[in-house]
Design a protein around this motif. Structure first.
Motif, mmCIF file in Angstrom:
data_model
loop_
_atom_site.group_PDB
_atom_site.id
_atom_site.type_symbol
_atom_site.label_atom_id
_atom_site.label_comp_id
_atom_site.label_asym_id
_atom_site.label_seq_id
_atom_site.Cartn_x
_atom_site.Cartn_y
_atom_site.Cartn_z
ATOM 1 N N ALA A 261 0.836 -1.206 0.000
ATOM 2 C CA ALA A 261 0.000 0.000 0.000
ATOM 3 C C ALA A 261 0.871 1.256 0.000
ATOM 4 N N ALA A 262 1.996 1.213 0.710
ATOM 5 C CA ALA A 262 2.908 2.356 0.735
ATOM 6 C C ALA A 262 3.586 2.547 -0.623
ATOM 7 N N ILE A 263 3.947 1.457 -1.293
ATOM 8 C CA ILE A 263 4.507 1.562 -2.646
ATOM 9 C C ILE A 263 3.506 2.255 -3.567
ATOM 10 N N LYS A 264 2.238 1.902 -3.414
ATOM 11 C CA LYS A 264 1.195 2.547 -4.212
ATOM 12 C C LYS A 264 1.115 4.037 -3.905
ATOM 13 N N ARG A 271 4.990 9.155 -9.155
ATOM 14 C CA ARG A 271 5.062 8.336 -10.363
ATOM 15 C C ARG A 271 6.357 7.530 -10.411
ATOM 16 N N ALA A 272 7.028 7.409 -9.265
ATOM 17 C CA ALA A 272 8.179 6.526 -9.134
ATOM 18 C C ALA A 272 7.735 5.265 -8.403
ATOM 19 N N ILE A 273 8.472 4.182 -8.591
ATOM 20 C CA ILE A 273 8.119 2.910 -7.963
ATOM 21 C C ILE A 273 9.198 2.553 -6.956
ATOM 22 N N ALA A 274 8.856 2.625 -5.679
ATOM 23 C CA ALA A 274 9.796 2.270 -4.629
ATOM 24 C C ALA A 274 9.948 0.757 -4.557
ATOM 25 N N GLU A 275 11.137 0.299 -4.172
ATOM 26 C CA GLU A 275 11.291 -1.115 -3.861
ATOM 27 C C GLU A 275 10.606 -1.370 -2.513
ATOM 28 N N PRO A 276 10.291 -2.621 -2.181
ATOM 29 C CA PRO A 276 9.620 -2.882 -0.900
ATOM 30 C C PRO A 276 10.361 -2.304 0.302
ATOM 31 N N ALA A 277 11.677 -2.500 0.383
ATOM 32 C CA ALA A 277 12.434 -1.928 1.498
ATOM 33 C C ALA A 277 12.366 -0.406 1.482
ATOM 34 N N GLY A 278 12.286 0.164 0.282
ATOM 35 C CA GLY A 278 12.229 1.614 0.158
ATOM 36 C C GLY A 278 10.946 2.217 0.674
ATOM 37 N N ALA A 279 9.882 1.425 0.757
ATOM 38 C CA ALA A 279 8.580 1.924 1.209
ATOM 39 C C ALA A 279 8.264 1.531 2.642
#
Length: 504
Positions: A261-264, A271-279
């Motif tokens: 949900a945080a990546i979203k 409009r950037a896509i974070a990696e899971p650890a990044g979010a």
């Protein structure tokens, strides 16, 4: 602590790093009724904060040490950060990576000038080999997080945050794997602004720092989840623990769905896509910020954007569950013509996000259904109560990992003795009432025997349905479909259907 702060303030990381922006997240700020900011470390040259710590460590080496070269074991952002920094400094960098490392990451390290050595089936195997090479070739080992110079390099993020936001700050949310970033930022922020709450955030299935704080020392976890692989660390660092035990005000854990949900959220804002650890830290902010008493901003750090493209499907699938915008339910309905239609009528104008059903030759059938939510858990409870009041058995699967990962794709199979089944693929308009319109027009003896639908965010929905139609009524059925106007294809002779779903 003072040595760390002195090293932070004297760091030369900007030889390679850039000062990343602190961006206000408007919609999330409105939702949480306080300013929410995102520190964009995904905008670094290697799409991660890791080059800060790597460069600070390299800069602290003697010229003789740099001439001999450096080594690390990593399959992720630390590998790319060290390779990038070493190349800029003219230093040899050996990167030991396990055989399971995706080729995209191996090639990225090579492009950045790293000398890749593939060894072992796990990170621990790679680390052991890296330490052996370190001794054999007299290289300097650069730890990904548990090193004072690495911690100080990451701490420059804290300097930027406090300089960029001069107003009140209620809390800074710090992602924790081994703890390098968190320790660096926490050391600086707690010294300069002790009024700011510092909240550590870890995945539920890789909470090594939480375990360390509970035990009073770093302790190994038996196993860790690897969805947020950038923070999937079995044991917190000794240096990082010594700092964080005195500087963290709280630590929270987040689920895979909450990370998605945080990546979203990051995507919708940047409009950037974070990696899971990044979010991870933003997921913690979304979960914890409503409990804050102090006024002021809530700040999260988007620590990286090195995500494999093939993971995006999983992220999109789970994001709505993470923000409690979807309920996943198993519902028992009568196995008789018209029951499916009655269920859809019962749902009214609510958005059906997924529907999986296969006929059962008995008195009842189980359906797997996703329902869009506007009011989160309270609305889900109301829906479940309503269904039960109408005589349906309901099982909430919203937090059931097996159901969400596997069972949703396995509803179906062959049915012995099923007659006159046709299989059709449809494109339904993605609007309320489109499914009910289809069902309302079916003749009473045209029975739905299979149904699969999942909302994919398009302007039309992809539907696969089986319908029992007597041979002498098939012309009438085709005529009805033409009148309906939905794009459709007869898949009754499809070999995949014949092999796995067609009646025996």
């Amino acid at each position: 602590m003072h040595e760390i702060i002195r090293s932070i303030l004297s760091s030369s990381v900007y030889d390679v790093a850039v000062e990343t922006p602190l961006e206000k997240m408007g919609p999330l700020s409105d939702k949480l009724s306080r300013p929410v900011f995102l520190k964009r470390e995904d905008l670094q040259p290697v799409f991660s904060f890791k080059l800060r710590g790597a460069y600070n460590k390299l800069a602290a080496l003697t010229e003789a040490e740099r001439q001999k070269g450096v080594i690390c074991a990593s399959a992720g952002n630390h590998a790319q950060g060290l390779a990038y920094c070493a190349t800029r400094m003219g230093t040899r960098a050996v990167i030991v990576m396990p055989t399971t490392t995706p080729s995209i990451k191996v090639e990225a390290v090579k492009r950045l000038g790293g000398e890749v050595v593939i060894k072992g089936d796990s990170f621990d195997d790679a680390r052991i080999h890296a330490l052996a090479l370190c001794e054999k070739e007299n290289l300097t080992f650069v730890h990904p997080y548990d090193d004072p110079q690495v911690i100080a390099g990451q701490g420059t993020i804290g300097v930027e945050i406090l300089r960029q936001h001069g107003g009140p700050i209620a809390a800074i949310y710090l992602p924790i794997g081994g703890g390098g970033l968190a320790a660096g930022v926490a050391a600086y922020a707690k010294f300069l602004r002790p009024d700011i709450k510092l909240i550590g955030v870890e995945p539920e299935d890789a909470a090594s720092m939480k375990a360390a704080l509970a035990a009073g020392r770093p302790v190994p976890l038996n196993e860790v989840g690897i969805f947020a692989d950038g923070v999937a660390v079995k044991q917190a660092g000794a240096h990082t623990f010594d700092i964080l035990k005195d500087t963290l005000d709280d630590i929270v854990t987040v689920s895979t769905d909450e990370i998605c949900a945080a990546i979203k959220d990051v995507f919708e804002h940047t409009r950037a896509i974070a990696e899971p650890a990044g979010a991870v830290s933003l997921a913690g902010l979304r979960k914890h910020a409503p409990t804050l008493d102090a006024r002021g901003a809530a700040i999260a750090i988007c620590s990286g954007a090195n995500i494999n493209f093939d993971r995006l499907r999983h992220v999109a699938e789970r994001a709505e569950l993470g923000e409690r915008a979807e309920a996943v339910l198993a519902v028992t309905i009568p196995e008789k013509p018209g029951a499916y239609r009655a269920f859809i009528r019962l749902m009214g104008a609510r958005a059906i996000t997924e529907f999986n059903y296969r006929i059962a030759l008995g008195s009842s059938a189980n359906i797997f259904v996703g329902i869009g939510l506007k009011r989160g858990e309270a609305e889900k409870a109301e829906i479940i109560a309503m269904l039960r009041d109408h005589g349906h058995k309901v099982l909430d699967l919203s937090d059931n990992e097996v159901a969400k990962l596997h069972i949703r794709y396995m509803v179906g199979g062959r049915v012995e003795g099923l007659e006159n089944e046709l299989l059709y693929r449809f494109e339904f308009p993605e609007r309320p009432g489109a499914l009910l319109r289809f069902l309302e027009g079916l003749a009473p003896d045209w029975n739905i025997s299979l149904f699969h639908y999942r909302n994919h965010g398009s302007d039309y929905g992809r539907v696969l349905t089986g319908v029992q139609v007597p041979p002498d009524e098939r012309d009438a059925f085709e005529a009805y479909l033409d009148t309906l106007g939905y794009a459709h294809w007869d898949e009754s002779e499809n070999p995949a259907y014949s092999m796995f779903l067609a009646p025996a």
